[in-house]
Design a protein around this motif. Structure first.
Motif, mmCIF file in Angstrom:
data_model
loop_
_atom_site.group_PDB
_atom_site.id
_atom_site.type_symbol
_atom_site.label_atom_id
_atom_site.label_comp_id
_atom_site.label_asym_id
_atom_site.label_seq_id
_atom_site.Cartn_x
_atom_site.Cartn_y
_atom_site.Cartn_z
ATOM 1 N N MET A 5 0.818 -1.207 0.000
ATOM 2 C CA MET A 5 0.000 0.000 0.000
ATOM 3 C C MET A 5 0.858 1.267 0.000
ATOM 4 N N VAL A 6 1.879 1.281 0.840
ATOM 5 C CA VAL A 6 2.723 2.473 0.937
ATOM 6 C C VAL A 6 3.426 2.725 -0.403
ATOM 7 N N GLN A 7 3.940 1.652 -1.015
ATOM 8 C CA GLN A 7 4.617 1.842 -2.306
ATOM 9 C C GLN A 7 3.659 2.415 -3.342
ATOM 10 N N GLY A 26 3.558 6.322 -5.372
ATOM 11 C CA GLY A 26 3.622 6.396 -6.834
ATOM 12 C C GLY A 26 4.569 5.377 -7.433
ATOM 13 N N GLU A 27 5.034 4.426 -6.599
ATOM 14 C CA GLU A 27 5.899 3.354 -7.112
ATOM 15 C C GLU A 27 5.030 2.154 -7.500
ATOM 16 N N GLN A 28 5.641 1.173 -8.186
ATOM 17 C CA GLN A 28 4.911 -0.051 -8.530
ATOM 18 C C GLN A 28 5.041 -1.035 -7.371
ATOM 19 N N PRO A 29 3.984 -1.309 -6.614
ATOM 20 C CA PRO A 29 4.127 -2.323 -5.561
ATOM 21 C C PRO A 29 4.344 -3.700 -6.206
ATOM 22 N N PRO A 30 5.074 -4.576 -5.530
ATOM 23 C CA PRO A 30 5.416 -5.861 -6.152
ATOM 24 C C PRO A 30 4.222 -6.781 -6.369
ATOM 25 N N ASN A 31 3.163 -6.613 -5.594
ATOM 26 C CA ASN A 31 2.099 -7.617 -5.633
ATOM 27 C C ASN A 31 0.773 -7.084 -6.168
ATOM 28 N N ILE A 32 0.855 -6.319 -7.256
ATOM 29 C CA ILE A 32 -0.399 -5.928 -7.921
ATOM 30 C C ILE A 32 -0.987 -7.204 -8.505
ATOM 31 N N LEU A 46 -4.867 -6.449 -12.756
ATOM 32 C CA LEU A 46 -4.795 -4.979 -12.645
ATOM 33 C C LEU A 46 -3.391 -4.453 -12.932
ATOM 34 N N ARG A 47 -2.521 -5.326 -13.430
ATOM 35 C CA ARG A 47 -1.187 -4.846 -13.806
ATOM 36 C C ARG A 47 -1.337 -3.871 -14.964
ATOM 37 N N GLY A 48 -0.537 -2.834 -14.949
ATOM 38 C CA GLY A 48 -0.659 -1.843 -16.028
ATOM 39 C C GLY A 48 -1.586 -0.702 -15.660
ATOM 40 N N VAL A 49 -2.407 -0.898 -14.622
ATOM 41 C CA VAL A 49 -3.269 0.197 -14.166
ATOM 42 C C VAL A 49 -2.386 1.279 -13.547
ATOM 43 N N ARG A 50 -2.649 2.513 -13.889
ATOM 44 C CA ARG A 50 -1.908 3.633 -13.284
ATOM 45 C C ARG A 50 -2.878 4.483 -12.491
ATOM 46 N N THR A 51 -2.519 4.758 -11.253
ATOM 47 C CA THR A 51 -3.451 5.566 -10.443
ATOM 48 C C THR A 51 -3.291 7.046 -10.788
#
Ligand SMILES: NC(=O)C1=CN([C@@H]2O[C@H](COP(=O)(O)OP(=O)(O)OC[C@H]3O[C@@H](n4cnc5c(N)ncnc54)[C@H](OP(=O)(O)O)[C@@H]3O)[C@@H](O)[C@H]2O)C=CC1
Ligand SMILES: O=CC(=O)O
Length: 326
Positions: free
Chosen positions: A305-307, A311-317, A321-326
């Motif tokens: 969550m913190v990552q 604005g970083e890519q957390p390892p466990n998306i 939902l990979r590729g989704v950008r917030t």
């Protein structure tokens, strides 16, 4: 300004401290699950949500206009409405790998408990029924050198196969949609169709995620293919099994027994007929529930969550939902 996070269940202090370093947060700190209406109110101004199990659906997303990430403290994420989350460019994360060995231990415990009738015979001793010469009624079946079939040979499935092969000299069959050649080489596991697996196995273990494809993957037809002497073990999700079909298979002696950690409705109704069956071993969805593993899961979820909020890519998306950008 720090991002705002809602923690929807009590978590270990280490995980809370990690979140506190980077985020402002409010939390639900009671043993009882947070009521849905309370959750919907709490998330109105939140950027992140840390939780387990509750539905992340359109209604929830509508209540949380700023929400950017939902971090599940579980590997299963069947509670995510992936389409709704994609439309909102919402990140969703889970906690894979850190729980594999712990869940695999529990699955082997269910295999052993069912085969050797451990809960039933524990009660037998404690109820004073143990008399000299009565042990002929107490036989179970061997686990060592028996055949185990794993439906869903993923991270946890492989950890189960390792124990079965190297701990108990079992023959290991598995069914996935895709073959895993490395697992076959390392674990001596043999790939087969689901039908073959059901027909050959002494222990059928279900370990898939819950998806539209795996919903009720075990029904009347599948139980009818199993050996009369076989046991069915489910530690995936309750909805992967038609519970009525399982009950019928047990009542009619179509299978010998079952070991179950997960149910269509959780908690299961105490009056449910499955709970009346002496040849069914039941647990309250505790696959990953050891102190260390639950701490590891909470820390991983906090880091995911913190990552994401940095604005970083957390390892466990989660994959979808990979590729989704917030
Ligand atoms: N009881 C408990 O407390 C716990 C339960 N779980 C449950 O276990 C599940 C599995 O976790 P994990 O091992 O980490 O997940 P993985 O994604 O690593 O493994 C899942 C496996 O299931 C297979 N699979 C998926 N869909 C199908 C299908 N339609 N038919 C056959 N096989 C399929 C996949 O292979 P392929 O894609 O090739 O088909 C994959 O090998 C979780 O999603 C969760 O629901 C997890 C932890 C604890
Ligand atoms: O059921 C537990 C999980 O991690 O998934």
């Amino acid at each position: 300004m720090k991002p705002k996070v809602f923690i929807a269940l009590p978590i270990p202090p280490q995980a809370e401290a990690f979140i506190a370093e980077y985020c402002e947060y409010r939390k639900w700190d009671f043993k009882e699950p947070i009521p849905r209406e309370t959750l919907l109110k709490e998330i109105v101004d939140m950027d992140g949500l840390l939780m387990v199990g509750g539905d992340i659906d359109q209604e929830l997303l509508n209540c949380a206009p700023k929400l950017k990430v939902v971090s599940n403290i579980s590997v299963g994420y069947n509670n995510f409405d992936l389409e709704a989350m994609k439309k909102r460019s919402m990140l969703g994360t889970n906690t894979p790998s850190v729980l594999d060995e712990t869940v695999a231990d529990l699955v082997l415990a269910l295999v052993l408990a069912s085969a050797r009738r451990i809960p039933e015979l524990d009660r037998y001793v404690k109820d004073g029924k143990w008399k000299k010469g009565s042990d002929g009624n107490l036989y179970g079946v061997d686990v060592h050198h028996a055949t185990i079939g794993i439906i869903g040979m993923g991270r946890i499935g492989e950890a189960i196969a390792k124990r079965a092969k190297y701990g108990f000299d079992m023959n290991v069959f598995y069914y996935n949609r895709t073959r895993k050649i490395k697992a076959e080489e390392n674990l001596g596991a043999q790939y087969c169709t689901m039908e073959e697996l059901l027909q050959k196995s002494d222990f059928v273990v279900l370990m898939t995620p819950l998806t539209p494809e795996t919903t009720r993957i075990m029904g009347h037809r599948e139980f009818s293919l199993m050996k009369d002497t076989a046991f069915f073990i489910n530690a995936s999700r309750g909805q992967t099994v038609d519970e009525q079909a399982l009950l019928e298979a047990l009542v009619k002696g179509k299978i010998r027994g079952a070991g179950i950690d997960v149910y269509e409705q959780e908690p299961i109704d105490p009056e449910h007929p499955l709970l009346k069956m002496p040849n069914v071993v039941t647990l309250p969805h505790i696959g990953s529930a050891t102190e260390k593993t639950r701490l590891d899961m909470a820390m991983l979820a906090a880091k995911n969550m913190v990552q994401a909020l940095k604005g970083e890519q957390p390892p466990n998306i989660v994959d979808e939902l990979r590729g989704v950008r917030t």
